[in-house]
Scaffold this motif. Structure first.
Motif, PDB file in Angstrom:
ATOM      1  N   ASP A 331       0.830  -1.210   0.000  1.00 32.18           N
ATOM      2  CA  ASP A 331       0.000   0.000   0.000  1.00 32.18           C
ATOM      3  C   ASP A 331       0.866   1.262   0.000  1.00 32.18           C
ATOM      4  OD1 ASP A 331      -2.313  -1.457   0.009  1.00 32.18           O
ATOM      5  OD2 ASP A 331      -2.720  -1.195   2.165  1.00 32.18           O
ATOM      6  N   TRP A 332       0.425   2.264  -0.770  1.00 34.57           N
ATOM      7  CA  TRP A 332       1.081   3.574  -0.722  1.00 34.57           C
ATOM      8  C   TRP A 332       0.435   4.416   0.372  1.00 34.57           C
ATOM      9  CZ3 TRP A 332       5.580   5.012  -2.578  1.00 34.57           C
ATOM     10  CH2 TRP A 332       6.134   4.288  -3.640  1.00 34.57           C
ATOM     11  N   LYS A 333       1.291   5.101   1.122  1.00 36.87           N
ATOM     12  CA  LYS A 333       0.829   5.830   2.301  1.00 36.87           C
ATOM     13  C   LYS A 333       1.249   7.295   2.218  1.00 36.87           C
ATOM     14  CE  LYS A 333       2.290   1.492   4.199  1.00 36.87           C
ATOM     15  NZ  LYS A 333       2.996   1.133   2.924  1.00 36.87           N
ATOM     16  N   MET A 334       0.452   8.151   2.823  1.00 36.18           N
ATOM     17  CA  MET A 334       0.798   9.573   2.910  1.00 36.18           C
ATOM     18  C   MET A 334       0.652  10.021   4.355  1.00 36.18           C
ATOM     19  SD  MET A 334      -0.790  12.922   0.928  1.00 36.18           S
ATOM     20  CE  MET A 334       0.134  12.578  -0.585  1.00 36.18           C
ATOM     21  N   VAL A 335       1.687  10.689   4.878  1.00 37.22           N
ATOM     22  CA  VAL A 335       1.673  11.207   6.247  1.00 37.22           C
ATOM     23  C   VAL A 335       2.016  12.684   6.210  1.00 37.22           C
ATOM     24  CG1 VAL A 335       2.833  11.153   8.487  1.00 37.22           C
ATOM     25  CG2 VAL A 335       2.241   9.006   7.342  1.00 37.22           C
ATOM     26  N   THR A 336       1.236  13.496   6.926  1.00 34.85           N
ATOM     27  CA  THR A 336       1.510  14.930   7.044  1.00 34.85           C
ATOM     28  C   THR A 336       2.060  15.220   8.432  1.00 34.85           C
ATOM     29  OG1 THR A 336      -0.245  15.481   5.480  1.00 34.85           O
ATOM     30  CG2 THR A 336       0.532  17.245   6.929  1.00 34.85           C
ATOM     31  N   LEU A 337       3.213  15.864   8.492  1.00 35.86           N
ATOM     32  CA  LEU A 337       3.844  16.219   9.770  1.00 35.86           C
ATOM     33  C   LEU A 337       3.876  17.746   9.879  1.00 35.86           C
ATOM     34  CD1 LEU A 337       7.160  14.676  11.178  1.00 35.86           C
ATOM     35  CD2 LEU A 337       6.473  17.034  11.597  1.00 35.86           C
ATOM     36  N   PHE A 338       3.240  18.242  10.936  1.00 33.64           N
ATOM     37  CA  PHE A 338       3.222  19.680  11.198  1.00 33.64           C
ATOM     38  C   PHE A 338       3.448  19.891  12.685  1.00 33.64           C
ATOM     39  CE2 PHE A 338       0.671  23.547  12.315  1.00 33.64           C
ATOM     40  CZ  PHE A 338       1.469  24.479  11.661  1.00 33.64           C
ATOM     41  N   ILE A 339       4.555  20.520  13.037  1.00 35.13           N
ATOM     42  CA  ILE A 339       4.913  20.690  14.451  1.00 35.13           C
ATOM     43  C   ILE A 339       5.723  21.970  14.620  1.00 35.13           C
ATOM     44  CG2 ILE A 339       7.127  19.456  14.389  1.00 35.13           C
ATOM     45  CD1 ILE A 339       4.417  19.031  17.115  1.00 35.13           C
ATOM     46  N   GLY A 340       5.647  22.540  15.812  1.00 34.99           N
ATOM     47  CA  GLY A 340       6.482  23.695  16.117  1.00 34.99           C
ATOM     48  C   GLY A 340       5.797  24.823  16.838  1.00 34.99           C
ATOM     49  N   ALA A 341       4.465  24.879  16.807  1.00 33.56           N
ATOM     50  CA  ALA A 341       3.771  25.982  17.473  1.00 33.56           C
ATOM     51  C   ALA A 341       4.054  25.995  18.965  1.00 33.56           C
ATOM     52  CB  ALA A 341       2.267  25.894  17.217  1.00 33.56           C
ATOM     53  N   ASN A 342       4.035  24.815  19.586  1.00 32.45           N
ATOM     54  CA  ASN A 342       4.299  24.754  21.029  1.00 32.45           C
ATOM     55  C   ASN A 342       5.759  25.029  21.354  1.00 32.45           C
ATOM     56  OD1 ASN A 342       1.637  24.168  21.826  1.00 32.45           O
ATOM     57  ND2 ASN A 342       1.910  22.014  21.298  1.00 32.45           N
ATOM     58  N   ASN A 343       6.651  24.702  20.434  1.00 27.60           N
ATOM     59  CA  ASN A 343       8.060  25.069  20.631  1.00 27.60           C
ATOM     60  C   ASN A 343       8.218  26.586  20.655  1.00 27.60           C
ATOM     61  OD1 ASN A 343       8.210  22.290  18.994  1.00 27.60           O
ATOM     62  ND2 ASN A 343      10.029  22.463  20.294  1.00 27.60           N
ATOM     63  N   LEU A 344       7.555  27.260  19.708  1.00 28.16           N
ATOM     64  CA  LEU A 344       7.618  28.716  19.663  1.00 28.16           C
ATOM     65  C   LEU A 344       6.964  29.330  20.905  1.00 28.16           C
ATOM     66  CD1 LEU A 344       6.778  29.378  15.910  1.00 28.16           C
ATOM     67  CD2 LEU A 344       9.008  29.587  17.012  1.00 28.16           C
ATOM     68  N   ALA A 356      16.451  26.299  16.856  1.00 25.96           N
ATOM     69  CA  ALA A 356      16.232  25.685  15.548  1.00 25.96           C
ATOM     70  C   ALA A 356      17.041  24.394  15.412  1.00 25.96           C
ATOM     71  CB  ALA A 356      16.609  26.666  14.443  1.00 25.96           C
ATOM     72  N   LYS A 357      18.230  24.372  15.992  1.00 24.37           N
ATOM     73  CA  LYS A 357      19.078  23.179  15.930  1.00 24.37           C
ATOM     74  C   LYS A 357      18.410  22.006  16.624  1.00 24.37           C
ATOM     75  CE  LYS A 357      23.711  21.523  17.181  1.00 24.37           C
ATOM     76  NZ  LYS A 357      25.016  21.885  17.818  1.00 24.37           N
ATOM     77  N   SER A 358      17.867  22.254  17.813  1.00 23.60           N
ATOM     78  CA  SER A 358      17.184  21.197  18.552  1.00 23.60           C
ATOM     79  C   SER A 358      15.897  20.790  17.852  1.00 23.60           C
ATOM     80  CB  SER A 358      16.892  21.664  19.977  1.00 23.60           C
ATOM     81  OG  SER A 358      16.144  20.703  20.686  1.00 23.60           O
ATOM     82  N   TYR A 359      15.177  21.778  17.361  1.00 23.75           N
ATOM     83  CA  TYR A 359      13.904  21.551  16.667  1.00 23.75           C
ATOM     84  C   TYR A 359      14.072  20.594  15.494  1.00 23.75           C
ATOM     85  CZ  TYR A 359       9.988  22.874  13.530  1.00 23.75           C
ATOM     86  OH  TYR A 359       8.908  22.880  12.678  1.00 23.75           O
ATOM     87  N   ILE A 360      15.011  20.879  14.621  1.00 22.52           N
ATOM     88  CA  ILE A 360      15.154  20.058  13.414  1.00 22.52           C
ATOM     89  C   ILE A 360      15.788  18.706  13.730  1.00 22.52           C
ATOM     90  CG2 ILE A 360      17.449  20.782  12.639  1.00 22.52           C
ATOM     91  CD1 ILE A 360      14.209  20.350  10.535  1.00 22.52           C
ATOM     92  N   LYS A 361      16.621  18.657  14.752  1.00 25.31           N
ATOM     93  CA  LYS A 361      17.221  17.388  15.166  1.00 25.31           C
ATOM     94  C   LYS A 361      16.138  16.400  15.579  1.00 25.31           C
ATOM     95  CE  LYS A 361      20.341  15.404  18.648  1.00 25.31           C
ATOM     96  NZ  LYS A 361      21.194  15.708  19.837  1.00 25.31           N
ATOM     97  N   GLU A 362      15.126  16.899  16.299  1.00 27.92           N
ATOM     98  CA  GLU A 362      14.054  16.022  16.776  1.00 27.92           C
ATOM     99  C   GLU A 362      13.124  15.610  15.637  1.00 27.92           C
ATOM    100  OE1 GLU A 362      14.200  14.807  19.680  1.00 27.92           O
ATOM    101  OE2 GLU A 362      15.843  16.096  20.363  1.00 27.92           O
ATOM    102  N   ILE A 363      12.883  16.510  14.712  1.00 29.31           N
ATOM    103  CA  ILE A 363      12.069  16.153  13.547  1.00 29.31           C
ATOM    104  C   ILE A 363      12.784  15.091  12.717  1.00 29.31           C
ATOM    105  CG2 ILE A 363      11.213  17.003  11.323  1.00 29.31           C
ATOM    106  CD1 ILE A 363      10.459  19.598  12.695  1.00 29.31           C
ATOM    107  N   GLN A 364      14.085  15.250  12.578  1.00 26.60           N
ATOM    108  CA  GLN A 364      14.874  14.271  11.830  1.00 26.60           C
ATOM    109  C   GLN A 364      14.757  12.883  12.445  1.00 26.60           C
ATOM    110  OE1 GLN A 364      18.999  15.322  10.753  1.00 26.60           O
ATOM    111  NE2 GLN A 364      19.597  13.250  11.367  1.00 26.60           N
ATOM    112  N   LYS A 365      14.753  12.804  13.762  1.00 26.01           N
ATOM    113  CA  LYS A 365      14.610  11.507  14.434  1.00 26.01           C
ATOM    114  C   LYS A 365      13.307  10.825  14.017  1.00 26.01           C
ATOM    115  CE  LYS A 365      17.182  12.585  18.689  1.00 26.01           C
ATOM    116  NZ  LYS A 365      17.045  12.778  20.165  1.00 26.01           N
ATOM    117  N   GLY A 366      12.227  11.599  14.015  1.00 26.09           N
ATOM    118  CA  GLY A 366      10.941  11.039  13.631  1.00 26.09           C
ATOM    119  C   GLY A 366      10.916  10.599  12.179  1.00 26.09           C
TER     120      GLY A 366
END
Length: 537
Positions: A331-344, A356-366
């Protein structure tokens, strides 16, 4: 107590409609005395109900209107309360309900879900260190808000107008104007695109996907994706704390596109009616998003920050593997990731954690987990918007009591205001710069080529990048797009964001829109395949 109150209401309605009696009964004056006696009992009973607003109260107020309409006006000397006195009695009722709620919060008879306060991002670390301490802080903040309402006649009267949907409240008028985009219209939408919706043979490359090839939809994020408060008419009562998951812009599947619920899943269902994974319905107060069947593959958690994307990715993988309707391999799948409002919203509390360094590092993990564990996946990585313009909506005159209470008393998104406890003075320039750094970090990660593969890709969707709150005809923020806390999206806002996401999704990489055009309807794709960096060259 509720049974007794409903019984008195049935007496009111029965007597004043003339049920079981002849019509002369309405004219002999008996209705007035019986009505007042029943109303008094109902008021006394309702004052003990543990809620700021209940279905019972709605029935009661409706019964009052019915009885006044059918029984006619009465003199001040009669047993029926004059209009002003009746209004005062209603306000006193709300005060007694608030006092009852406060009492039960203090004694532990009622609890407030931790997530309702963690959504500000402030107590995230506190919750991890000591959940009970964070829960106590949650209740104390809620109690403080209730105390301030209860101790101010002005706030209490404004509150009274709010929960009775007073027509003088501009929010009420704007919400009624929401019309079609709130899904409340009989008009039917159509999306007739002259194209092959689904491939004849299942594609083997993510760069040759048609919209109808998407079999599974999912989402990761925070309260915005969870649909927090989207369908609520009131604030600081149970329904405000509900998550209207079926209305989520990126993951909700309530109703259909033709009915005006223009979420991404509903648009994709126009190309593939067999799409699965979208969330449905409402996750009510105290519901668990990790176990509720309503959430489906919408694994967003109210209050989550970028640091939680690792756990959300794992949860999403587990849910997909456990779903018998999903073929993980084919099956082909689509996932939308939207995060950061609570960080701000929390960056002023811990600038390093929310850099920003910590923010993108954690997104990369996911994202790394998704790439390693989920084959045949197309990821929409949506840029965060600048939250500074939201501060304007906290003004009392724009959103009336709801915005004022949510932003100043309930401390929604604290870093958009002065915070005396940490000697922080609101700095719009610094907050806007942090959002810009988040956006740049997202592009740098995706442009690195880390996620380019034949069965996996991450595409940045930029329609929030330069987007501010929609404006009304007077140039002020159009509050009909926002929930009662003036921060999250309303049903209308969720629907319009769904269109924004879709219209961004179908544009080639490098030509993505960077603003949210609220006047747009869903467009038909111009490219044969869903755009990726490779097929957009």
């Amino acid at each position: 107590m509720r049974t007794t109150s409903l019984l008195t209401l049935s007496v009111i309605v029965g007597v004043c409609y003339g049920v079981g009696a002849d019509t002369n009964f309405l004219e002999d004056g008996a209705c007035s005395s019986i009505k007042m006696e029943a109303l008094q009992k109902a008021y006394d009973a309702n004052a003990k109900v543990l809620a700021i607003k209940t279905d019972l109260e709605s029935e009661l107020l409706e019964a009052i209107a019915i009885s006044e309409s059918h029984c006619g006006a009465v003199t001040a000397s009669s047993t029926v309360l004059p209009t002003e006195e009746l209004k005062d009695k209603k306000i006193r009722l709300h005060r007694s309900q608030i006092e009852e709620l406060m009492k039960n919060l203090e004694t532990g008879k009622v609890t407030v879900p931790l997530a309702n306060n963690v959504q500000t991002g402030v107590l995230k670390s506190a919750a991890e260190r000591n959940p009970q301490e964070a829960a106590d802080l949650t209740i104390e903040r809620y109690l403080d808000t209730l105390r301030q309402i209860n101790e101010s006649d002005a706030l209490l009267e404004a509150w009274y107008k709010h929960i009775n949907l007073d027509r003088s409240d501009p929010r009420v008028v704007q919400r009624e104007r929401a019309g079609f985009w709130s899904g409340d219209s009989d008009v039917k939408l159509t999306l007739d695109c002259d194209m092959q919706a689904r491939s004849k043979n299942r594609p083997t490359s993510v760069h040759k996907l048609r919209p109808g090839d998407i079999d599974v939809i999912g989402a990761m994020g925070d309260s915005i994706t969870a649909g927090f408060g989207a369908g609520a008419d009131y604030i600081f009562i149970n329904e405000w704390f509900h998550e209207y998951r079926g209305q989520s812009w990126s993951a909700g599947g309530d109703k259909s596109y033709s009915q005006g619920h223009t979420t991404l899943p509903n648009i994709l269902r126009e190309f593939n009616p067999e799409l699965t994974g979208y969330s449905e319905g409402t996750l009510k107060l105290f519901g668990n998003p990790l176990t509720s069947s309503k959430t489906q593959l919408n694994v967003a958690i109210t209050g989550d920050v970028a640091q939680d994307m690792n756990d959300q990715a794992k949860n999403l993988v587990e849910k997909m593997r456990a779903d018998p309707d999903i073929n993980m391999k084919h099956d082909w799948k689509m996932v939308t990731l939207f995060i950061g409002a609570n960080n701000l919203c929390a960056f002023c509390k811990d600038e390093e954690e929310h850099s920003a360094k910590s923010y993108i590092k954690e997104i990369q993990k996911g994202l790394d987990i998704l790439k390693a564990e989920i084959p045949r996946l197309y990821v929409n990585l949506v840029e965060i918007f600048d939250i500074v313009p939201l501060t304007k909506m906290a003004k009392f005159e724009l959103g009336t009591i709801t915005c004022s209470l949510a932003h100043s008393l309930a401390n929604v998104c604290p870093c958009t205001r002065d915070q005396d406890d940490i000697n922080y003075k609101f700095d719009a320039k610094a907050l806007r710069q942090r959002a810009l750094e988040y956006q740049e970090a997202i592009h740098d990660l995706v442009n690195s080529g880390r996620y380019e593969d034949e069965d996996f890709t991450v595409v940045v969707q930029s329609f929030f990048k330069n987007t501010g709150p929609p404006l009304d005809e007077d140039g002020e923020p159009d509050m009909s797009y926002f929930a009662q806390d003036c921060f999250h999206f309303s049903t209308k806002g969720q629907n319009r964001a769904g269109i924004g996401l879709w219209n961004s999704l179908i544009q080639p990489v490098g030509r993505k829109p960077t603003t949210w055009d609220i006047e747009e309807t869903a467009k038909c794709p111009r490219m044969e395949y869903l755009p990726t960096k490779k097929n957009s060259l």
